[in-house]
Each structure stands twice: as structure tokens, then as C-alpha cells.
Design a protein around this motif. Structure first.
Motif, mmCIF file in Angstrom:
data_model
loop_
_atom_site.group_PDB
_atom_site.id
_atom_site.type_symbol
_atom_site.label_atom_id
_atom_site.label_comp_id
_atom_site.label_asym_id
_atom_site.label_seq_id
_atom_site.Cartn_x
_atom_site.Cartn_y
_atom_site.Cartn_z
ATOM 1 N N GLY A 170 0.815 -1.212 0.000
ATOM 2 C CA GLY A 170 0.000 0.000 0.000
ATOM 3 C C GLY A 170 0.848 1.261 0.000
ATOM 4 N N ALA A 171 1.939 1.247 0.767
ATOM 5 C CA ALA A 171 2.815 2.411 0.847
ATOM 6 C C ALA A 171 3.515 2.677 -0.484
ATOM 7 C CB ALA A 171 3.841 2.205 1.958
ATOM 8 N N LEU A 172 3.990 1.625 -1.140
ATOM 9 C CA LEU A 172 4.641 1.811 -2.442
ATOM 10 C C LEU A 172 3.663 2.354 -3.468
ATOM 11 C CD1 LEU A 172 6.885 -1.390 -2.647
ATOM 12 C CD2 LEU A 172 7.658 0.981 -2.380
ATOM 13 N N GLY A 173 2.416 1.882 -3.425
ATOM 14 C CA GLY A 173 1.410 2.386 -4.352
ATOM 15 C C GLY A 173 1.142 3.869 -4.154
ATOM 16 N N ALA A 174 1.167 4.304 -2.893
ATOM 17 C CA ALA A 174 0.940 5.722 -2.612
ATOM 18 C C ALA A 174 2.166 6.554 -2.925
ATOM 19 C CB ALA A 174 0.537 5.898 -1.142
ATOM 20 N N GLY A 175 3.328 6.168 -2.394
ATOM 21 C CA GLY A 175 4.523 6.994 -2.507
ATOM 22 C C GLY A 175 5.101 7.066 -3.901
ATOM 23 N N ALA A 176 5.017 5.968 -4.648
ATOM 24 C CA ALA A 176 5.631 5.947 -5.977
ATOM 25 C C ALA A 176 4.643 6.251 -7.089
ATOM 26 C CB ALA A 176 6.260 4.569 -6.233
ATOM 27 N N GLY A 177 3.349 6.221 -6.803
ATOM 28 C CA GLY A 177 2.364 6.404 -7.856
ATOM 29 C C GLY A 177 1.428 7.577 -7.630
ATOM 30 N N VAL A 178 0.452 7.405 -6.758
ATOM 31 C CA VAL A 178 -0.594 8.405 -6.566
ATOM 32 C C VAL A 178 -0.028 9.730 -6.074
ATOM 33 C CG1 VAL A 178 -2.743 8.901 -5.313
ATOM 34 C CG2 VAL A 178 -2.266 6.576 -6.106
ATOM 35 N N PHE A 179 1.013 9.675 -5.233
ATOM 36 C CA PHE A 179 1.574 10.890 -4.643
ATOM 37 C C PHE A 179 2.034 11.869 -5.715
ATOM 38 C CE2 PHE A 179 4.914 13.376 -2.535
ATOM 39 C CZ PHE A 179 4.280 13.727 -1.351
ATOM 40 N N ARG A 180 2.659 11.368 -6.773
ATOM 41 C CA ARG A 180 3.170 12.274 -7.815
ATOM 42 C C ARG A 180 2.035 12.834 -8.667
ATOM 43 N NH1 ARG A 180 8.577 11.642 -11.471
ATOM 44 N NH2 ARG A 180 8.306 13.552 -12.661
ATOM 45 N N VAL A 181 0.984 12.063 -8.857
ATOM 46 C CA VAL A 181 -0.119 12.499 -9.725
ATOM 47 C C VAL A 181 -0.940 13.596 -9.063
ATOM 48 C CG1 VAL A 181 -2.237 11.749 -10.858
ATOM 49 C CG2 VAL A 181 -0.220 10.276 -10.881
ATOM 50 N N LEU A 182 -1.226 13.454 -7.757
ATOM 51 C CA LEU A 182 -2.043 14.442 -7.067
ATOM 52 C C LEU A 182 -1.267 15.742 -6.885
ATOM 53 C CD1 LEU A 182 -3.813 12.403 -4.225
ATOM 54 C CD2 LEU A 182 -4.831 13.298 -6.326
ATOM 55 N N GLY A 229 -0.230 19.301 -4.923
ATOM 56 C CA GLY A 229 -0.007 19.629 -3.524
ATOM 57 C C GLY A 229 -1.250 20.162 -2.854
ATOM 58 N N ARG A 230 -2.085 20.899 -3.617
ATOM 59 C CA ARG A 230 -3.329 21.442 -3.041
ATOM 60 C C ARG A 230 -4.251 20.325 -2.590
ATOM 61 N NH1 ARG A 230 -6.955 26.000 -5.935
ATOM 62 N NH2 ARG A 230 -5.417 27.258 -4.846
ATOM 63 N N TRP A 231 -4.418 19.303 -3.414
ATOM 64 C CA TRP A 231 -5.307 18.201 -3.036
ATOM 65 C C TRP A 231 -4.712 17.367 -1.916
ATOM 66 C CZ3 TRP A 231 -10.209 18.049 -3.827
ATOM 67 C CH2 TRP A 231 -10.760 18.706 -4.931
ATOM 68 N N LEU A 232 -3.394 17.218 -1.901
ATOM 69 C CA LEU A 232 -2.758 16.505 -0.802
ATOM 70 C C LEU A 232 -2.938 17.260 0.513
ATOM 71 C CD1 LEU A 232 0.543 15.300 -2.509
ATOM 72 C CD2 LEU A 232 -1.290 13.837 -1.634
ATOM 73 N N ALA A 233 -2.827 18.600 0.462
ATOM 74 C CA ALA A 233 -3.027 19.405 1.665
ATOM 75 C C ALA A 233 -4.461 19.285 2.169
ATOM 76 C CB ALA A 233 -2.688 20.870 1.377
ATOM 77 N N LEU A 234 -5.423 19.287 1.243
ATOM 78 C CA LEU A 234 -6.824 19.147 1.639
ATOM 79 C C LEU A 234 -7.087 17.763 2.215
ATOM 80 C CD1 LEU A 234 -9.601 20.453 1.750
ATOM 81 C CD2 LEU A 234 -10.025 19.611 -0.569
ATOM 82 N N VAL A 263 -2.942 5.033 2.968
ATOM 83 C CA VAL A 263 -3.382 6.321 3.525
ATOM 84 C C VAL A 263 -2.217 7.052 4.163
ATOM 85 C CG1 VAL A 263 -4.887 7.415 5.230
ATOM 86 C CG2 VAL A 263 -5.741 5.511 3.859
ATOM 87 N N SER A 264 -1.362 6.327 4.867
ATOM 88 C CA SER A 264 -0.206 6.955 5.498
ATOM 89 C C SER A 264 0.700 7.608 4.467
ATOM 90 C CB SER A 264 0.584 5.917 6.295
ATOM 91 O OG SER A 264 -0.191 5.384 7.341
ATOM 92 N N GLY A 265 0.875 6.965 3.324
ATOM 93 C CA GLY A 265 1.736 7.503 2.284
ATOM 94 C C GLY A 265 1.222 8.795 1.692
ATOM 95 N N LEU A 266 -0.083 8.979 1.660
ATOM 96 C CA LEU A 266 -0.657 10.192 1.078
ATOM 97 C C LEU A 266 -0.603 11.372 2.038
ATOM 98 C CD1 LEU A 266 -3.794 8.894 -0.863
ATOM 99 C CD2 LEU A 266 -1.505 9.389 -1.731
ATOM 100 N N VAL A 267 -0.600 11.119 3.335
ATOM 101 C CA VAL A 267 -0.656 12.220 4.293
ATOM 102 C C VAL A 267 0.617 12.371 5.113
ATOM 103 C CG1 VAL A 267 -3.166 12.099 4.454
ATOM 104 C CG2 VAL A 267 -1.769 10.801 6.080
ATOM 105 N N GLY A 268 1.606 11.486 4.930
ATOM 106 C CA GLY A 268 2.872 11.627 5.630
ATOM 107 C C GLY A 268 2.832 11.282 7.097
#
Length: 273
Positions: free
Chosen positions: A94-106, A108-113, A157-162
């Protein structure tokens, strides 16, 4: 960028997050991300990139904080290593999917929200857990496959919000019937695979992104990582001692109020840059 005032700010942040990591089984990301975002923004990093770097740097510090915290918990025999073994594989995926994939696509504004919503939800859950007693009839542990699935959710979820995952893993484990002090200790142990897998993803997805400070590797701001990690490792065992010596219901309420303030700050950042 690493002037004396910045060192003091980062060291104070590290001391606070290290203490909370040991006390409540959290990685400290919910405290670090808003402050690192503000620190980077005030030093000329673009708003979108500042949020991503704050999340990545926060997660990188959890690699070190979790090791210090789990050592102290393990000495007290509180870590459920059987749960760590079953949850860790799903967490890594799950962490690799977030950190290496979704994180770059989203953006910063949506990540902050997303971070703001997650923090507000976590604060609400913390207030509720501080008020109510543990359930009389716990649900019991799921199958190994169910634990893998829960681990995947925690890691993603942890990967998306740090965050280190404690605000997801602790309620899940207590719902399964794991004693609170064991859930906190096991969450600290889970922080390491969560952080390591996500950081690898951040390093890969952030490589070559323009606008980063010279001392950044991927999305990770290395000077902040060094100062915060050094300070947090010193304070995590102190938080563990307090967690095993005192009731933490009042501290949870106080921290929940702080989290609501941080959620509002990040939501404002998301919409106004």
C-alpha cells in the motif's frame, strides 16, 4: 537554507514529534507536515512543492523515530510481533502504491486538503477514544488475508498524508481486541515498514522535479530530516516512559484540539496557496 533559526525551529519540532511518537504510537507526521510546509514556503519553495516535500520529509523522519520508539516498547514486552508480521506485507504494498504512484499524480493542493480532512477525522477519533471505555466484547483478530488488507489500507493512507499510521492502526487493533498499550507499541513497530516503503517511493517519484532546494533528494529535504530525526530519536523513549506511567486521556484531548487547529491551517493552505 539551514541558518541558526531554522535549526532551532526544526529541533523543537523534532523534540515534540519524538515525544508524541513514544506517547501515543504516532509517527508525528500530523504535527510535522503543517510546520515543515510553512518553513519551506517562507523560504521560497512553491506552495504545491512545499506540501509534497513536507509530507515526504515527515515520513523520512519516521524511519528513525519508529526505531527509537519500538526499542523502548519492546523492552517492556508490549509489541505484538505476530501482528507486525501479518500487517507488514500489506503495508509495504500500500505504501509503495501511494509513494511511488498516486503521490506524484495528485497536486499539492489536493494533498493538503486530504491531509486536513485526515487530521480532523483523527482528532475526532482521539476525542472519542479518550471519552469511552474499551468495548466489552472485542471483535477478535481477522484472518491473515484480512490483516494483509488492513495493512494495505494503513500503508496507502499513510503515504498520502505523511503520517506513521498510528491513527489508523491503533483503532483497528483495539477494535480487534488488542490491549491499548500493545496496540500503541505495535503501531510504533509498524511505523518502520510504512515509512521505509513510502520514502523509497518519494525518492523515485520526486527525482528530477524542478524547483526543489539544492539539498533535496527526491521530495525529501535532507537538512530538515537530519535535524528533526536527531531530536525526535532522543525524545521518543521519554514519551514511552510517560505512556506506561500515566493515563493519557487528558493528553489525547489536548492534542486533539491542536490537531483541529493544524487541520484548519492546512485547509487554508490548500485553497489559498
Amino acid at each position: 537554507m539551514l541558518e541558526p533559526l531554522l535549526i532551532v525551529e526544526l529541533a523543537a519540532l523534532g523534540l515534540g514529534t519524538g515525544f508524541l511518537a513514544g506517547l501515543l504510537g504516532i509517527g508525528g507526521g500530523m504535527l510535522m507536515v503543517p510546520f515543515i510546509t510553512l518553513i519551506l514556503s517562507h523560504r521560497g519553495v512553491g506552495a504545491d512543492l512545499a506540501v509534497k516535500m513536507a509530507i515526504a520529509t515527515s515520513m523520512a523522519t519516521i524511519v528513525f523515530t519508529s526505531l527509537s520508539s519500538v526499542r523502548a516498547h519492546h523492552r517492556r514486552g508490549a509489541v505484538r510481533w505476530d501482528l507486525v508480521r501479518n500487517l507488514a506485507p500489506g503495508i509495504v504494498l500500500g505504501a509503495l502504491g501511494a509513494g511511488a504512484g498516486v503521490f506524484r499524480v495528485l497536486s499539492g493542493r489536493w494533498l493538503a486538503l486530504l491531509f486536513a480532512v485526515f487530521v480532523a477525522f483523527s482528532a475526532t477519533q482521539m476525542l472519542r477514544s479518550a471519552k469511552r471505555p474499551a468495548p466489552a466484547q472485542p471483535r477478535g483478530l481477522p484472518t491473515a488475508a484480512g490483516q494483509w488488507g488492513a495493512g494495505g489500507l494503513i500503508g496507502f493512507v499513510s503515504g498520502l498524508v505523511g503520517a506513521g499510521g498510528g491513527f489508523i492502526s491503533v483503532p483497528i487493533m483495539t477494535w480487534w481486541g488488542v490491549a491499548m498499550h500493545q496496540a500503541v507499541a505495535t503501531s510504533a513497530a509498524l511505523g518502520f515498514p510504512i515509512a521505509l516503503a513510502n520514502v523509497l517511493g518519494y525518492l523515485w517519484s520526486g527525482a528530477g522535479v524542478p524547483g526543489r532546494p539544492a539539498a533535496a533528494v527526491g521530495y525529501v529535504f535532507v537538512p530538515a530530516l537530519a535535524v528533526i530525526a536527531s531530536a525526535s530519536v532522543l525524545m521518543a523513549p521519554v514519551g514511552v516512559r510517560v505512556a506506561h506511567a500515566l493515563p493519557v486521556a487528558t493528553l489525547k484531548r489536548v492534542f486533539a484540539v491542536l490537531l483541529y487547529g493544524l487541520a484548519v491551517t492546512m485547509a487554508y493552505k490548500a485553497w489559498h496557496g
